[in-house]
Design an enzyme around this catalytic site. Structure first.
Site, PDB file in Angstrom:
ATOM      1  N   GLU A  58       0.832  -1.200   0.000  1.00 13.80           N
ATOM      2  CA  GLU A  58       0.000   0.000   0.000  1.00 13.80           C
ATOM      3  C   GLU A  58       0.869   1.253   0.000  1.00 13.80           C
ATOM      4  O   GLU A  58       1.875   1.341   0.710  1.00 13.80           O
ATOM      5  CB  GLU A  58      -0.920   0.025   1.221  1.00 13.80           C
ATOM      6  CG  GLU A  58      -1.792   1.288   1.275  1.00 13.80           C
ATOM      7  CD  GLU A  58      -2.851   1.232   2.352  1.00 13.80           C
ATOM      8  OE1 GLU A  58      -3.748   0.354   2.235  1.00 13.80           O
ATOM      9  OE2 GLU A  58      -2.788   2.032   3.305  1.00 13.80           O
ATOM     10  N   ALA A 170     -19.648   1.882   3.652  1.00 12.92           N
ATOM     11  CA  ALA A 170     -18.937   1.216   2.561  1.00 12.92           C
ATOM     12  C   ALA A 170     -19.833   0.227   1.821  1.00 12.92           C
ATOM     13  O   ALA A 170     -19.702   0.053   0.607  1.00 12.92           O
ATOM     14  CB  ALA A 170     -17.691   0.502   3.098  1.00 12.92           C
ATOM     15  N   ASP A 205     -19.880  -5.667  14.037  1.00 18.82           N
ATOM     16  CA  ASP A 205     -18.946  -5.320  12.972  1.00 18.82           C
ATOM     17  C   ASP A 205     -18.778  -6.475  11.995  1.00 18.82           C
ATOM     18  O   ASP A 205     -18.692  -6.270  10.778  1.00 18.82           O
ATOM     19  CB  ASP A 205     -17.595  -4.938  13.583  1.00 18.82           C
ATOM     20  CG  ASP A 205     -16.661  -4.303  12.562  1.00 18.82           C
ATOM     21  OD1 ASP A 205     -17.141  -3.447  11.796  1.00 18.82           O
ATOM     22  OD2 ASP A 205     -15.474  -4.666  12.528  1.00 18.82           O
ATOM     23  N   ALA A 456      22.210  -2.120 -17.794  1.00 18.98           N
ATOM     24  CA  ALA A 456      21.605  -3.444 -17.904  1.00 18.98           C
ATOM     25  C   ALA A 456      22.687  -4.514 -17.831  1.00 18.98           C
ATOM     26  O   ALA A 456      23.860  -4.268 -18.131  1.00 18.98           O
ATOM     27  CB  ALA A 456      20.829  -3.560 -19.214  1.00 18.98           C
ATOM     28  N   ALA A 457      22.263  -5.717 -17.458  1.00 22.38           N
ATOM     29  CA  ALA A 457      23.229  -6.811 -17.310  1.00 22.38           C
ATOM     30  C   ALA A 457      23.943  -7.113 -18.621  1.00 22.38           C
ATOM     31  O   ALA A 457      25.118  -7.499 -18.634  1.00 22.38           O
ATOM     32  CB  ALA A 457      22.512  -8.056 -16.782  1.00 22.38           C
TER      33      ALA A 457
END
Length: 644
Positions: A58, A170, A205, A456-457
């Site tokens: 998040e 909600a 709840d 980059a590799a």
């Protein structure tokens, strides 16, 4: 592809108009990664059936434009660890549904479109009418967002105030989404292991949570908690009342005393005394608290995972990478070097799910390519096809928060030179970028205007040749070695499903002076049957031996049960679009670091005005790469004494 840049822009492009993709949508081809088409809930189901644990992350929207750029960088870095999805919170005071760079909507759509991340947008009832919410959801759908976390939202003051014509709970929002949008969105709702602080009771709840699920929620993410038993009791209680959808535990690695206090205040949770006893004596030492928080989170996660009851873990990151990444690494859940589905960074936008081919030029600037093709109605799949009219949108703003350099101006000056004295000063910057050695300021050059990432590799396979070329003014911005049938699992050049084989033609793209180009053209006559080239200056003077401007596949793969996939091409028409972008980056991102009349600015401007952009392809991929010999022959000719 090697970490070097690509570009865009062409004079008088032959196109159907901005937004058209007519002429480049090649034949349809079986998708390399069918999982790209899966809905989030389908991904969860598949992972649960296989016993493969996942994690999600998040983030919250930043408060300023600089923070927006930093957050997109976080997405790129944390996306590399393999999250199943990320979610972006809804900040009512930040104009969350607008087009501002800091809005929840913009940040979430950027994560999908430009970072290739499965993304869930929070949506709250707070301070919004039903019409406004519907408008936000329509916009989210248009932007390619397919997942919504439906919440009542926290009140802006001490108490919840009802919005006239709005939703108060909600569950009403969930019902509204299903009524207006059917099954388009996957919907998540919040669960509270200790019960919602405003609920009459824990049982009440739970009843309300079940109503949200029955209204159409697909899965649940819980509020943070500190004890595994708290979650297990909640899980058992949910099962007993018939809640059967996936329930993900919310994990909060404690990262500092202040952030803990703030989160506890918002969630109205009580911190266990055993944790207080450890934190209080060290509350002034955030590093010590963070280390303790990591240990605490690792122990909690291990207990949850060991139970066999938890399909995945959801982390509240506070937009900080270190603690969450460390927890995931200790759990063995962080994907170190995940296999690439394609050689370039994919978008998660639904309309790009079939996309499997791009010009090589934007390999190091994928966000720019996505931006410039965002109005296309369809995207090439399987092969590039005819390239008579690819309509690339014009890139006018090189400082969009998801396109500009992640490094601040002061850091760029230390890397690219606080004062340039000659063209050779510029050569040195490219050399230090490739070598990784500190420059005269003791600073490592970690990016260039055409490439904001570390090398980059693949570059390691050509490092010495690249260094030698750049020291002599062949300023490389993109390259790849030739590859002849390496396994798709190869850690350096591999991509695509397992059991396949990948191929590449050697490719080199660079800026160089007119004098060098004149010698190069003489040398290329010897390689006419083997090397395809395009040479262009900023004004559009174009020299090429490409037959009838046809695209040239430079990367392709063969996989069990699939057609040949050619994800990268050198396309002559697209190159003319890229060249404008490539040249402009000299002025916009490098030249503008200096005062307008300064010698440094004039050096960069002179390169912009007088150098050429060249790309070379060695078509004989089974043989040793001849492009380095082309470079050597060019400088041998340049250094040859002129006849008297």
């Amino acid at each position: 592809m090697v970490n070097e840049p690509r570009g865009n822009g062409g004079p008088n492009p032959r196109s159907e108009g901005i937004g058209s993709s007519k002429g480049i949508s090649g034949c349809s081809s079986p998708g390399l990664d069918p999982k790209r088409h899966e809905r989030l809930r389908e991904k969860m189901k598949r992972r649960m059936e296989s016993g493969d644990k996942w994690f999600s992350l998040e983030f919250f929207p930043p408060r300023n434009t600089q923070g927006a750029g930093s957050l997109i960088s976080e997405f790129d870095q944390m996306g590399a660890g393999g999250p199943l999805f990320i979610d972006v919170t809804w900040r009512p005071t930040g104009d969350p549904g607008s087009d501002k760079e800091t809005s929840s909507m913009t940040i979430a759509s950027t994560a999908v479109h430009y970072c290739g991340l499965e993304t869930m947008l929070h949506m709250t009832c707070c301070c919004q009418s039903q019409e406004e919410i519907t408008g936000h959801l329509r916009k989210a759908k248009q932007l390619g967002l397919k997942n919504i976390l439906a919440l009542r939202g926290d009140p802006l003051g001490d108490h919840w105030e009802e919005e006239e014509g709005g939703f108060h709970y909600a569950v009403d929002l969930v019902k509204h989404i299903r009524k207006e949008f059917g099954d388009y969105f996957d919907i998540c709702v919040a669960g509270y292991p200790a019960g919602h602080p405003d609920a009459e009771s824990f049982a009440a709840d739970l009843k309300y949570l079940k109503e949200k699920v029955l209204a159409g929620a697909d899965f649940i993410i819980t509020q943070l908690f500190f004890e595994a038993d708290t979650f297990f009791r909640f899980l058992k209680a949910c099962s007993e009342i018939g809640i059967t959808c996936p329930i993900l535990p919310g994990i909060f690695p404690i990262q500092g005393y202040h952030s803990l206090q703030q989160l506890v205040k918002l969630s109205k949770l009580e911190v266990p005394q055993r944790i207080k006893d450890v934190i209080e004596p060290i509350k002034g030492d955030d590093e010590a608290i963070c280390n303790y928080g990591i240990e605490l989170a690792v122990g909690l996660c291990r207990e949850l995972l060991a139970s066999g009851l938890v399909p995945g873990l959801h982390f509240y990151t506070l937009n900080r990478r270190m603690a969450t990444t460390e927890v995931l690494k200790r759990l063995g859940m962080w994907a170190e070097g995940p296999r690439r589905p394609l050689p370039w960074a994919v978008s998660a936008h639904p309309k790009r799910w079939e996309e499997s081919v791009r010009p090589i030029f934007w390999a190091s600037r994928p966000k720019s390519y996505i931006y410039r093709t965002q109005e296309w109605d369809e995207f090439p799949s399987g092969r590039w096809g005819s390239s008579s009219s690819p309509a690339f949108g014009e890139l006018k703003d090189y400082h969009l928060f998801y396109l500009r350099s992640k490094a601040p101006r002061g850091q760029l000056l230390k890397m690219w030179g606080e004062e340039l004295t000659s063209e050779e000063s510029v050569f040195d910057v490219f050399v230090h970028y490739l070598s990784g050695e500190p420059n005269q300021n003791g600073c490592r050059v970690t990016c260039l205007p055409w490439n904001d990432e570390p090398l980059a590799a693949e570059t390691s396979l050509m490092k010495e040749e690249l260094l030698r070329a750049n020291r002599r003014g062949i300023l490389t911005i993109n390259s790849q070695p030739n590859v002849n049938g390496k396994p798709s699992s190869d850690p350096v050049v591999g991509w695509g499903p397992s059991g396949g084989y990948v191929f590449q033609k050697a490719y080199l793209e660079f800026f160089t002076s007119r004098k060098t180009v004149e010698a190069l053209l003489q040398v290329l006559k010897k390689y006419e049957s083997r090397v395809t080239y395009h040479i262009v200056d900023v004004k559009g003077e174009n020299i090429t031996n490409a037959p009838e401007l046809q695209p040239n596949a430079v990367t392709w793969g063969i996989f069990p049960g699939r057609e040949i996939i050619q994800p990268t091409v050198v396309d002559p028409v697209s190159f003319m679009f890229w060249k404008d972008e490539a040249f402009t980056l000299w002025a916009e991102q490098w030249g503008k670091l200096y005062d307008e009349e300064s010698p440094s600015r004039m050096i960069i401007q002179d390169i912009h005005d007088n150098y050429f952009l060249i790309n070379l392809v060695d078509n004989e991929f089974p043989l040793d790469n001849c492009l380095w010999q082309v470079v050597e022959d060019t400088f041998e000719l340049l250094n040859r004494p002129t006849s008297q």
